[in-house]
Design a protein around this motif. Structure first.
Motif, PDB file in Angstrom:
ATOM      1  N   ARG A 136      55.623  33.261  22.464  1.00  0.00           N
ATOM      2  CA  ARG A 136      56.593  34.205  23.035  1.00  0.00           C
ATOM      3  C   ARG A 136      56.977  33.719  24.426  1.00  0.00           C
ATOM      4  O   ARG A 136      56.182  33.798  25.367  1.00  0.00           O
ATOM      5  N   LEU A 137      58.155  33.197  24.553  1.00  0.00           N
ATOM      6  CA  LEU A 137      58.582  32.651  25.849  1.00  0.00           C
ATOM      7  C   LEU A 137      58.666  33.726  26.919  1.00  0.00           C
ATOM      8  O   LEU A 137      58.609  33.429  28.121  1.00  0.00           O
ATOM      9  N   SER A 138      58.792  34.997  26.520  1.00  0.00           N
ATOM     10  CA  SER A 138      58.895  36.074  27.506  1.00  0.00           C
ATOM     11  C   SER A 138      57.650  36.151  28.375  1.00  0.00           C
ATOM     12  O   SER A 138      57.710  36.644  29.504  1.00  0.00           O
ATOM     13  N   THR A 139      56.525  35.666  27.868  1.00  0.00           N
ATOM     14  CA  THR A 139      55.277  35.731  28.636  1.00  0.00           C
ATOM     15  C   THR A 139      55.130  34.576  29.629  1.00  0.00           C
ATOM     16  O   THR A 139      54.239  34.607  30.467  1.00  0.00           O
ATOM     17  N   VAL A 140      56.019  33.560  29.520  1.00  0.00           N
ATOM     18  CA  VAL A 140      55.841  32.383  30.371  1.00  0.00           C
ATOM     19  C   VAL A 140      57.112  31.973  31.114  1.00  0.00           C
ATOM     20  O   VAL A 140      57.128  30.940  31.774  1.00  0.00           O
ATOM     21  N   VAL A 141      58.173  32.758  31.000  1.00  0.00           N
ATOM     22  CA  VAL A 141      59.440  32.348  31.640  1.00  0.00           C
ATOM     23  C   VAL A 141      59.304  32.232  33.157  1.00  0.00           C
ATOM     24  O   VAL A 141      60.074  31.490  33.790  1.00  0.00           O
ATOM     25  N   ASP A 142      58.356  32.960  33.740  1.00  0.00           N
ATOM     26  CA  ASP A 142      58.200  32.894  35.186  1.00  0.00           C
ATOM     27  C   ASP A 142      57.139  31.883  35.610  1.00  0.00           C
ATOM     28  O   ASP A 142      56.695  31.888  36.765  1.00  0.00           O
ATOM     29  N   SER A 143      56.719  31.008  34.716  1.00  0.00           N
ATOM     30  CA  SER A 143      55.729  29.984  35.057  1.00  0.00           C
ATOM     31  C   SER A 143      56.310  28.973  36.034  1.00  0.00           C
ATOM     32  O   SER A 143      57.531  28.722  36.057  1.00  0.00           O
ATOM     33  N   ASP A 144      55.440  28.375  36.837  1.00  0.00           N
ATOM     34  CA  ASP A 144      55.901  27.363  37.803  1.00  0.00           C
ATOM     35  C   ASP A 144      56.420  26.128  37.083  1.00  0.00           C
ATOM     36  O   ASP A 144      57.422  25.527  37.506  1.00  0.00           O
ATOM     37  N   ILE A 145      55.722  25.743  36.023  1.00  0.00           N
ATOM     38  CA  ILE A 145      56.144  24.580  35.229  1.00  0.00           C
ATOM     39  C   ILE A 145      55.979  24.930  33.757  1.00  0.00           C
ATOM     40  O   ILE A 145      54.962  25.504  33.355  1.00  0.00           O
ATOM     41  N   GLY A 180      60.191  17.725  27.448  1.00  0.00           N
ATOM     42  CA  GLY A 180      60.825  18.355  28.588  1.00  0.00           C
ATOM     43  C   GLY A 180      59.806  19.004  29.507  1.00  0.00           C
ATOM     44  O   GLY A 180      58.760  19.469  29.055  1.00  0.00           O
ATOM     45  N   GLN A 181      60.087  19.018  30.815  1.00  0.00           N
ATOM     46  CA  GLN A 181      59.248  19.683  31.819  1.00  0.00           C
ATOM     47  C   GLN A 181      60.171  20.324  32.854  1.00  0.00           C
ATOM     48  O   GLN A 181      61.220  19.768  33.195  1.00  0.00           O
ATOM     49  N   GLY A 182      59.766  21.478  33.387  1.00  0.00           N
ATOM     50  CA  GLY A 182      60.536  22.124  34.427  1.00  0.00           C
ATOM     51  C   GLY A 182      60.410  23.626  34.348  1.00  0.00           C
ATOM     52  O   GLY A 182      59.561  24.172  33.634  1.00  0.00           O
ATOM     53  N   THR A 183      61.273  24.317  35.064  1.00  0.00           N
ATOM     54  CA  THR A 183      61.291  25.778  35.017  1.00  0.00           C
ATOM     55  C   THR A 183      62.124  26.233  33.821  1.00  0.00           C
ATOM     56  O   THR A 183      62.773  25.423  33.139  1.00  0.00           O
ATOM     57  N   HIS A 184      62.121  27.530  33.601  1.00  0.00           N
ATOM     58  CA  HIS A 184      62.857  28.086  32.465  1.00  0.00           C
ATOM     59  C   HIS A 184      64.334  27.711  32.547  1.00  0.00           C
ATOM     60  O   HIS A 184      64.922  27.221  31.558  1.00  0.00           O
ATOM     61  N   SER A 185      64.948  27.939  33.693  1.00  0.00           N
ATOM     62  CA  SER A 185      66.384  27.665  33.815  1.00  0.00           C
ATOM     63  C   SER A 185      66.676  26.172  33.680  1.00  0.00           C
ATOM     64  O   SER A 185      67.686  25.784  33.080  1.00  0.00           O
ATOM     65  N   ARG A 189      50.921  27.921  37.770  1.00  0.00           N
ATOM     66  CA  ARG A 189      50.858  28.423  36.406  1.00  0.00           C
ATOM     67  C   ARG A 189      51.729  27.516  35.544  1.00  0.00           C
ATOM     68  O   ARG A 189      52.942  27.432  35.748  1.00  0.00           O
ATOM     69  N   VAL A 190      51.085  26.839  34.615  1.00  0.00           N
ATOM     70  CA  VAL A 190      51.786  25.886  33.754  1.00  0.00           C
ATOM     71  C   VAL A 190      51.726  26.398  32.327  1.00  0.00           C
ATOM     72  O   VAL A 190      50.662  26.786  31.838  1.00  0.00           O
ATOM     73  N   ALA A 191      52.852  26.409  31.648  1.00  0.00           N
ATOM     74  CA  ALA A 191      52.926  26.877  30.265  1.00  0.00           C
ATOM     75  C   ALA A 191      53.191  25.700  29.340  1.00  0.00           C
ATOM     76  O   ALA A 191      53.974  24.797  29.667  1.00  0.00           O
ATOM     77  N   LEU A 192      52.533  25.725  28.198  1.00  0.00           N
ATOM     78  CA  LEU A 192      52.777  24.749  27.139  1.00  0.00           C
ATOM     79  C   LEU A 192      53.465  25.476  26.001  1.00  0.00           C
ATOM     80  O   LEU A 192      52.923  26.454  25.466  1.00  0.00           O
ATOM     81  N   VAL A 193      54.653  25.028  25.635  1.00  0.00           N
ATOM     82  CA  VAL A 193      55.390  25.674  24.560  1.00  0.00           C
ATOM     83  C   VAL A 193      55.853  24.615  23.568  1.00  0.00           C
ATOM     84  O   VAL A 193      55.850  23.413  23.862  1.00  0.00           O
ATOM     85  N   GLY A 194      56.258  25.088  22.398  1.00  0.00           N
ATOM     86  CA  GLY A 194      56.717  24.179  21.360  1.00  0.00           C
ATOM     87  C   GLY A 194      56.412  24.759  20.000  1.00  0.00           C
ATOM     88  O   GLY A 194      55.681  25.752  19.876  1.00  0.00           O
ATOM     89  N   PRO A 195      56.939  24.160  18.968  1.00  0.00           N
ATOM     90  CA  PRO A 195      56.713  24.672  17.612  1.00  0.00           C
ATOM     91  C   PRO A 195      55.266  24.474  17.174  1.00  0.00           C
ATOM     92  O   PRO A 195      54.506  23.736  17.804  1.00  0.00           O
ATOM     93  N   SER A 196      54.882  25.125  16.089  1.00  0.00           N
ATOM     94  CA  SER A 196      53.531  24.969  15.550  1.00  0.00           C
ATOM     95  C   SER A 196      53.294  23.516  15.178  1.00  0.00           C
ATOM     96  O   SER A 196      54.174  22.839  14.644  1.00  0.00           O
ATOM     97  N   GLY A 197      52.091  23.044  15.473  1.00  0.00           N
ATOM     98  CA  GLY A 197      51.743  21.663  15.163  1.00  0.00           C
ATOM     99  C   GLY A 197      52.189  20.666  16.212  1.00  0.00           C
ATOM    100  O   GLY A 197      52.075  19.453  16.006  1.00  0.00           O
TER     101      GLY A 197
END
Length: 629
Positions: free
Chosen positions: A585-594, A605-610, A419-427
């Motif tokens: 909402r990072l709460s939905t992806v904090v447990d993602s593998d990457i 940046g890439q990695g786990t939440h911590s 499970r990979v999450a993509l996060v970041g600001p709009s745009g």
């Protein structure tokens, strides 16, 4: 709020260089597609022409026999028979032409629909939906006149015209010469007018397309329009476009109206010449009364196909103006044609064992798409803020960046089953990343690999069969719940549909109506809440059970309880599948593998939440803002 009307936009006179052009050569395939019917029409035209040309000759014979005090015999009955036969043939011919004209419209619409639904996504991003709809509806209708107003029955008209010319030449060459001078001048005038008609029609159809786009935009956003107090402003804007279409229509009407008096003048002048000169020649003994009457009848037969010919010039001119817009879409390459070009130009990729791999991917939207999106943003600001001049936010946001420069050297791997999450600001380019995976667009540079193969080497349908995609603000199609679910899984049973609805916590929707999954959802899913529409879109993707799920802000419209239930549903179906999730909402992806952090089109940046909290300032700031650290 100001209620002053916007300045009336000046309507420019159409020129020869305005818009796409079409030629007679491009029009003929639409006509010849129904060649069997046209052959029948041609035969009927020959028979009708023969029956019509025989009538003046019989009239002349009747007059001669009356003058000689001879018995008429069967001449009168023969004349009546010819009139009846000619009328019956003309009626049946008219039916065939009407039916064939309708068939031409249908075939052109079928081609357009097939092409539009297979165009690359960039064309939809660069064009207005209403304009495309207008081409299918309004522009194709103008092709109907090609067959019903003089072109397809031209064989009979040509025979009548030629037969009348020959008969008049035999009866009196001098009178015929005078008639041809008048007719020639009329035809030349109409040919000149046809060019103006074609140009004006093309502009009119373009304005009608803009009008359809404006209406579609306003109706699609009617709640926002009402809530923003923008109803009057939208009305004025759309009415202004309607006035432009009206102006163009008036220009068409003016040019077309000139054709009518030209034909009328040709008939009247010709008749006056025949009666004046012919009467003189009868008085001098050079022409008999019977021959003069016969000549006059042939004159009317000559003018009738001439009128049809002039009408055909007008209708064909209008059709060519519309056909240019139709042909513009038909000439666009489809996704399949794009595949061949992309496969040939794709750079060599480095092998990867990951389910998905981005390798130094760059992407920039085409200029036409950037222009269209900027225009849409300008209209949105106009709608919400009530002033056309207040569009500085768009320019400020893109200042210092190349237009459409979205991704810059993006590289990351998605392991199978992860499970990979993509996060970041709009745009930042998150949604664009999913669009590239779906091959709505292809990278400007770099490569995307699926199971080690460049996705440009895969057929798009083959690729998309392995992907389940829930876009941001996923649309709900007008129809039923079942119809929406089966969009990607047409063979799914009712039980499977109900199970997936319960899995995404939509079971209560089934209980609202006795129709169950066959209950209507309304236009754009208006009978469902925003969260229910989003869950229905997720259910649609889950029902197809693809090996890779792409979820773009899939829980953004859900409350806390439904978000948790949705996460549990996704967890249940995620076993053995690869997930790529976009979330603010990072709460939905904090447990993602990457977790991949994007900013201004670059991976920062890439990695786990911590790991990211410790190593990536942007992610740490996002987490702090959402009270996750």
């Amino acid at each position: 709020m100001s209620t002053s009307a916007p300045a009336r936009r000046g309507f420019r006179r159409p020129t020869k260089d305005d818009g796409p052009r079409a030629s007679i050569k491009q029009l003929l395939p639409y006509v010849f597609e129904h060649k069997r019917v046209l052959v029948v029409v041609g035969v009927l035209s020959v028979l009708a022409a023969a029956a019509t040309l025989g009538q003046p000759l019989l009239v002349g014979s009747v007059i001669e026999r009356v003058q000689a005090d001879e018995s008429l015999g069967l001449l009168v009955w023969a004349l009546v028979a010819l009139v009846i036969v000619s009328s019956v043939i003309s009626g049946f011919q008219h039916y065939l032409l009407q039916r064939t004209g309708t068939a031409v419209v249908f075939s052109s619409r079928r081609r357009l629909i097939a092409r539009i639904l297979h165009l690359p996504i960039r064309e939809f991003d660069a064009r207005r939906t209403g304009d495309l709809v207008s081409r299918v509806g309004t522009d194709t209708t103008l092709l109907y006149a090609v067959l019903t107003q003089g072109l397809a029955d031209s064989i009979g008209n040509v025979l009548i015209f030629a037969g009348a010319i020959i008969a008049m030449l035999i009866l009196d060459p001098i009178l015929l010469l005078l008639i041809l001078v008048v007719v020639g001048a009329s035809v030349a005038a109409v040919v000149v007018l046809s060019g103006r008609i074609r140009a004006a029609t093309r502009v009119q159809q373009e304005k009608v397309g803009e009008l359809a786009s404006g209406v579609e935009r306003a109706i699609g956003s009617i709640r926002t329009v009402r809530a923003s107090g923008a109803s009057e402003r939208e009305q004025r804007t759309i009415t202004s476009v309607a006035e432009d279409a009206y102006d163009a229509g008036v220009r068409v009407a003016k040019a077309s109206a000139l054709v009518v008096p030209v034909a009328g003048i040709a008939l009247q002048v010709s008749l006056l010449v025949v009666l004046g000169v012919g009467g003189f020649r009868v008085a001098s003994g050079a022409l008999t009364i019977a021959n003069l009457v016969t000549f006059v009848i042939f004159l009317f037969l000559l003018i009738q196909p001439l009128g049809s010919f002039l009408g055909a010039i007008t209708s064909v001119g209008q059709a060519l103006g519309a056909l240019g817009r139709i042909q513009e879409v038909l000439d666009l390459p489809t996704e399949t044609q794009d595949d061949k070009a992309d496969a040939a130009s794709a750079p060599a990729a480095i092998a990867s064992s990951a389910a998905l791999s981005f390798q130094n991917v760059h992407f920039r939207y085409p200029d036409a798409v950037v222009t269209a999106r900027k225009k849409a943003e300008t209209e949105a600001l106009t709608l919400l803020e009530g002033a056309r001049s207040d569009t500085s936010a768009i320019d400020t946001e893109t200042a210092g960046r190349k237009p459409g420069d979205v991704l810059r050297g993006v590289s990351f791997d998605v392991p199978r089953g992860a499970r990979v999450a993509l996060v970041g600001p709009s745009g930042a380019g998150k949604s664009t990343t999913l669009s590239l995976i779906e091959r709505f667009y292809d990278p400007t540079d770099g490569a995307i690999l699926l199971d080690g193969r460049d996705i440009r080497d895969l057929d798009r349908e083959e690729l998309r069969a392995q992907l389940g995609y829930v876009e941001q603000d996923a649309p709900t199609l007008a129809g039923t719940i079942a119809g929406n679910l089966r969009l990607a899984s047409p063979d799914a049973t009712d039980d499977e549909c109900e199970q997936v609805l319960h899995a995404v916590n939509l079971g209560d929707v089934l209980e609202r109506s006795p129709l169950g999954i066959d209950a209507p959802v309304g236009e754009s899913g208006v009978m469902l809440s925003g969260g229910e529409r989003q869950r229905l879109a997720i259910a649609r993707a889950l029902l197809a059970a693809p090996p890779i799920l792409l979820l773009d802000e899939s829980t953004s419209s859900l409350d806390g309880l439904n978000e948790q239930r949705m996460r549990e549903a996704i967890d249940a179906v995620a076993t053995g599948r690869t997930l790529i999730v976009i979330a603010h909402r990072l709460s939905t992806v904090v447990d993602s593998d990457i977790i991949v952090v994007l900013d201004h089109g670059e991976v920062v940046g890439q990695g786990t939440h911590s790991e990211l909290v410790a190593s990536t300032p942007l992610y740490r700031d996002l987490a702090k803002h959402q009270l996750l650290v």
